[in-house]
Write a protein that holds these residues in place. Structure first.
Motif, mmCIF file in Angstrom:
data_model
loop_
_atom_site.group_PDB
_atom_site.id
_atom_site.type_symbol
_atom_site.label_atom_id
_atom_site.label_comp_id
_atom_site.label_asym_id
_atom_site.label_seq_id
_atom_site.Cartn_x
_atom_site.Cartn_y
_atom_site.Cartn_z
ATOM 1 N N TYR A 21 0.722 -1.140 -0.028
ATOM 2 C CA TYR A 21 0.080 -0.083 0.233
ATOM 3 C C TYR A 21 0.856 1.416 -0.138
ATOM 4 O O TYR A 21 0.739 2.107 -0.740
ATOM 5 C CB TYR A 21 -1.049 0.048 1.294
ATOM 6 C CG TYR A 21 -1.655 1.442 1.296
ATOM 7 C CD1 TYR A 21 -2.983 1.337 0.663
ATOM 8 C CD2 TYR A 21 -1.391 2.150 2.475
ATOM 9 C CE1 TYR A 21 -3.701 2.376 1.029
ATOM 10 C CE2 TYR A 21 -2.055 3.272 2.454
ATOM 11 C CZ TYR A 21 -3.279 3.454 1.607
ATOM 12 O OH TYR A 21 -4.060 4.558 1.760
ATOM 13 N N SER A 25 0.960 4.782 -2.334
ATOM 14 C CA SER A 25 0.434 5.909 -1.682
ATOM 15 C C SER A 25 1.682 7.010 -1.592
ATOM 16 O O SER A 25 1.373 8.159 -1.652
ATOM 17 C CB SER A 25 -0.045 5.442 -0.569
ATOM 18 O OG SER A 25 0.841 5.176 0.582
ATOM 19 N N PHE A 47 -2.344 11.452 -3.365
ATOM 20 C CA PHE A 47 -2.882 10.049 -3.047
ATOM 21 C C PHE A 47 -4.088 10.531 -1.885
ATOM 22 O O PHE A 47 -3.866 10.451 -0.872
ATOM 23 C CB PHE A 47 -1.997 9.219 -2.485
ATOM 24 C CG PHE A 47 -2.428 7.799 -2.582
ATOM 25 C CD1 PHE A 47 -2.869 7.412 -1.164
ATOM 26 C CD2 PHE A 47 -2.573 6.995 -3.528
ATOM 27 C CE1 PHE A 47 -3.523 6.027 -1.106
ATOM 28 C CE2 PHE A 47 -3.088 5.590 -3.392
ATOM 29 C CZ PHE A 47 -3.781 4.968 -2.112
ATOM 30 N N ARG A 48 -5.313 10.603 -2.531
ATOM 31 C CA ARG A 48 -6.375 10.717 -1.595
ATOM 32 C C ARG A 48 -7.661 10.691 -2.721
ATOM 33 O O ARG A 48 -7.540 10.834 -3.924
ATOM 34 C CB ARG A 48 -6.568 11.876 -0.875
ATOM 35 C CG ARG A 48 -6.555 13.164 -1.915
ATOM 36 C CD ARG A 48 -6.644 14.440 -1.271
ATOM 37 N NE ARG A 48 -6.667 15.501 -2.174
ATOM 38 C CZ ARG A 48 -7.428 16.124 -2.886
ATOM 39 N NH1 ARG A 48 -8.782 15.451 -2.555
ATOM 40 N NH2 ARG A 48 -7.444 17.155 -3.757
ATOM 41 N N TYR A 75 -8.399 8.968 -8.315
ATOM 42 C CA TYR A 75 -8.555 7.931 -7.089
ATOM 43 C C TYR A 75 -10.099 7.960 -6.807
ATOM 44 O O TYR A 75 -10.500 9.067 -6.370
ATOM 45 C CB TYR A 75 -7.694 8.268 -5.749
ATOM 46 C CG TYR A 75 -6.351 7.899 -6.084
ATOM 47 C CD1 TYR A 75 -6.192 6.673 -6.418
ATOM 48 C CD2 TYR A 75 -5.366 8.990 -6.424
ATOM 49 C CE1 TYR A 75 -4.574 6.448 -6.782
ATOM 50 C CE2 TYR A 75 -3.824 8.544 -6.639
ATOM 51 C CZ TYR A 75 -3.667 7.145 -6.802
ATOM 52 O OH TYR A 75 -2.588 7.057 -7.032
ATOM 53 N N ILE A 78 -10.318 4.471 -1.704
ATOM 54 C CA ILE A 78 -9.106 4.003 -1.140
ATOM 55 C C ILE A 78 -9.526 3.499 0.299
ATOM 56 O O ILE A 78 -10.213 4.078 0.991
ATOM 57 C CB ILE A 78 -8.120 5.011 -0.809
ATOM 58 C CG1 ILE A 78 -7.645 5.660 -2.170
ATOM 59 C CG2 ILE A 78 -6.695 4.516 -0.209
ATOM 60 C CD1 ILE A 78 -7.043 6.966 -2.159
ATOM 61 N N ARG A 165 4.301 12.051 0.108
ATOM 62 C CA ARG A 165 3.040 11.288 -0.311
ATOM 63 C C ARG A 165 2.252 12.229 -1.301
ATOM 64 O O ARG A 165 1.524 11.943 -2.272
ATOM 65 C CB ARG A 165 2.157 11.231 0.889
ATOM 66 C CG ARG A 165 1.186 9.991 0.802
ATOM 67 C CD ARG A 165 0.625 9.762 1.997
ATOM 68 N NE ARG A 165 1.381 8.587 2.144
ATOM 69 C CZ ARG A 165 1.216 7.825 3.505
ATOM 70 N NH1 ARG A 165 0.164 8.439 4.323
ATOM 71 N NH2 ARG A 165 1.878 6.945 4.004
#
Length: 171
Positions: A21, A25, A47-48, A75, A78, A165
């Motif tokens: 993961y 991410s 990444f969200r 995305y 998640i 991130r």
């Protein structure tokens, strides 16, 4: 005309699901395995849910003119360490070639994690009957997952590495 296809790829990765993961991410780790072919690549990654990634490069093949490649994703869902769902568009020289919905499942298993990649693709522009385009996409996805496995094996451990991130990076 459009062509719809679905394919799935399964991999056993010899690390726990939290490390797999993290490889998706964390932008710095992601750059070790997610790359567009070609030169002059640039990447932006957020990444969200609702965020996404934009990647661009210039690819020059043998005896062909350079192609401007772009991959734009968003995305959708998640579930940390278990599931990532995203949609993406593949653009070549400003023309949308295909769009896909990808589901990545991460399941703990003996000795590591089972990664299940399922991709539902809609080809908007394709060559011939589209079977070569599907084979190309499936092969590129398999190579990308090989790169993920290599990044996970390369030391040092990725545990604890969460910087970058939401950073932008380039090649």
């Amino acid at each position: 005309m459009v062509r719809h296809d679905t394919f799935a790829i399964s991999r056993h990765l010899e690390v726990p699901s939290d490390e797999v993961y993290l490889a998706f991410s964390d932008t710095a780790i992601r750059r070790r395995w997610f790359r567009l072919p070609g030169s002059g690549a640039s990447y932006e990654h957020d990444f969200r849910v609702g965020g996404g990634e934009t990647a661009r490069s210039t690819f020059t093949g043998l005896d062909t003119a350079p192609e401007l490649l772009e991959n734009r994703s968003r995305y959708i869902d998640i579930a940390a360490e278990h599931r990532i769902v995203y949609g993406y568009e593949a653009i070549v020289d400003g023309e949308l070639r295909w769009t896909s919905l990808v589901t990545v499942r991460l399941d703990a298993e003996t000795g590591g994690t089972r990664l299940e990649w399922t991709e539902q693709v809609t080809f908007l522009r394709y060559t011939g009957d589209g079977s070569a385009d599907l084979a190309h996409l499936r092969g590129a996805s398999a190579l990308r997952l090989n790169g993920l496995a290599a990044a996970l094996k390369s030391g040092p451990s990725i545990r604890g590495g969460t910087e970058g991130r939401r950073a932008a990076s380039g090649d």
